[in-house]
Design an enzyme around this catalytic site. Sequence first.
Site, mmCIF file in Angstrom:
data_model
loop_
_atom_site.group_PDB
_atom_site.id
_atom_site.type_symbol
_atom_site.label_atom_id
_atom_site.label_comp_id
_atom_site.label_asym_id
_atom_site.label_seq_id
_atom_site.Cartn_x
_atom_site.Cartn_y
_atom_site.Cartn_z
ATOM 1 N N ASP A 9 0.848 -1.191 0.000
ATOM 2 C CA ASP A 9 0.000 0.000 0.000
ATOM 3 C C ASP A 9 0.883 1.240 0.000
ATOM 4 O O ASP A 9 1.960 1.249 0.606
ATOM 5 C CB ASP A 9 -0.933 0.027 1.209
ATOM 6 C CG ASP A 9 -1.928 1.181 1.121
ATOM 7 O OD1 ASP A 9 -1.772 2.168 1.865
ATOM 8 O OD2 ASP A 9 -2.848 1.119 0.289
ATOM 9 N N GLU A 11 0.859 5.636 0.395
ATOM 10 C CA GLU A 11 0.198 6.913 0.646
ATOM 11 C C GLU A 11 0.891 7.929 -0.257
ATOM 12 O O GLU A 11 2.104 7.847 -0.488
ATOM 13 C CB GLU A 11 0.303 7.326 2.114
ATOM 14 C CG GLU A 11 -0.350 6.345 3.083
ATOM 15 C CD GLU A 11 -1.823 6.103 2.789
ATOM 16 O OE1 GLU A 11 -2.509 7.042 2.292
ATOM 17 O OE2 GLU A 11 -2.303 4.976 3.028
ATOM 18 N N HIS A 147 -5.728 4.753 6.344
ATOM 19 C CA HIS A 147 -5.036 5.698 5.465
ATOM 20 C C HIS A 147 -3.573 5.878 5.837
ATOM 21 O O HIS A 147 -2.944 6.826 5.376
ATOM 22 C CB HIS A 147 -5.750 7.055 5.401
ATOM 23 C CG HIS A 147 -7.096 6.985 4.753
ATOM 24 N ND1 HIS A 147 -7.267 6.562 3.454
ATOM 25 C CD2 HIS A 147 -8.336 7.267 5.234
ATOM 26 C CE1 HIS A 147 -8.557 6.595 3.159
ATOM 27 N NE2 HIS A 147 -9.220 7.012 4.210
ATOM 28 N N ASP A 152 -3.411 -0.039 6.342
ATOM 29 C CA ASP A 152 -4.275 -0.538 5.262
ATOM 30 C C ASP A 152 -3.823 -1.915 4.779
ATOM 31 O O ASP A 152 -4.650 -2.766 4.447
ATOM 32 C CB ASP A 152 -4.272 0.456 4.099
ATOM 33 C CG ASP A 152 -5.051 1.728 4.418
ATOM 34 O OD1 ASP A 152 -5.692 1.775 5.492
ATOM 35 O OD2 ASP A 152 -5.022 2.676 3.611
#
Length: 468
Positions: A9, A11, A147, A152
């Site tokens: 994941d 960001e 987030h 996540d």
Amino acid sequence: MLPCYVLLDLETTGGNPVHDRITEIAAVRIEGGQEVARWSTLVNPGTAISSFIQNLTGISNAMVADAPGFEEVAPRLLEILKGAVLVAHNVRFDHGFLLNEYSRLEQALRVKTLCTVRLSRLLYPQHKSHGLDAIMQRHDLKTSARHRAMGDVEMVLAWLGIAAQELGAEQVKQHAQTLLQGSAALPPLLETPVDQIPESAGVYLFFGEGPLPLYIGKSIKLRSRVMSHFQAASREPREMRIAQEVRRIEWVETAGELGALLLEARLVKDKQPVYNRQLRRERTLCAWQLDANPLARPLLTLVRSDDLQPSQFGRMYGVYRSKNQAISSLRELADKHALCLHALGLESGKGRCFAHQIGRCKGVCCGEEKPELHYLRLQLALAEQKLQVWPHAGKVGLREHNPQTGRTDLHIFDQWCHLATVQDEAELEDALTSNSSLAFDLDTYRLLLKHLLTQQKKGLELRVFDRP
């Protein structure tokens, strides 16, 4: 689920993989069902993080100020991904960012991908929403680090465990393999990552080794349409030839279907792709123009493409793709409606036409029918083929908006001709004041005629401009 995969994941500073940058990476490597590596790091994006993104992720500018840049963490990430399938929730997003980051380093990222959003759709088709928040709510999953990259990742890992318990590990594995096999349908020499292609409306272009496109198409779901070409390669010879030759794919997004249709028609005519059979430039278009005088001979004159003037459409019928097609169509009408071959210009000579001699003409050629009556019957016979007069005093625009992407296009037309597609006031002003000559295009005429009649049903908004 798979023999070896990395659940990842990211960001980021925003949603555009070209302009925005990565702020955090988290990855967990699974081999043979066992976790063998776990890694996460903040990343200095080299640009400011907006207050909206800071509030969403909790990652501030201060937190990444001393973090390594992507170029510093890139080797470690490649090491974790080596030999594994990249798995992510909405993998196109993460994969797209990684492709751009490695591209900036002049490195190529080659890795198979699997999307857990698509996997969720296969495993739980009874549910409508498959975003991470929806999955968490559905399975009562909770985290204090939503987030954040590792938070996540852990939620997706937890969900995969629940799915294996509820549905069986074998079913999860089978569906995951199904998704990977979909990727296996890609042409072996294709350089463009298909996951980068958006699932929105637009036009796609297939290129081989040369600069000219092999094929141009359009769709309201670009990526799905592109994949359908490759999945059909084993069944359709043309698709097989395209798959063998294609090296890269380009695409242009539009606000919706109308914009895609207009752009496709223009690009096909401009670039003449070898595998496009329709929408090519029509140099032999023609139409019948009816004389205003019932006594004129012939009553109809064939007008070629260069002389097709929309302002004269009130007396034009067709359009036909060749002279032979125009003549054949008119002969059929004459036979069906007992029209005179002499008067129509389909037969030369004096006296009675051949159709009258065999009882298929009512005799305008020999005084047995009044010219005015024959003229009226001819108009009625041609009525279905009559070209429509432009219904507006000047230029109009059809506004097309996509609520999913937020894109809005305004398509400008005059006299059935597409002048421009604009997105701001400056472009609009140029389109409205341009004095460029109008070139009639049959495909655009038919397309616009259909969309003007169904504009509200298709979600289009008509904007009428005053004549300059």
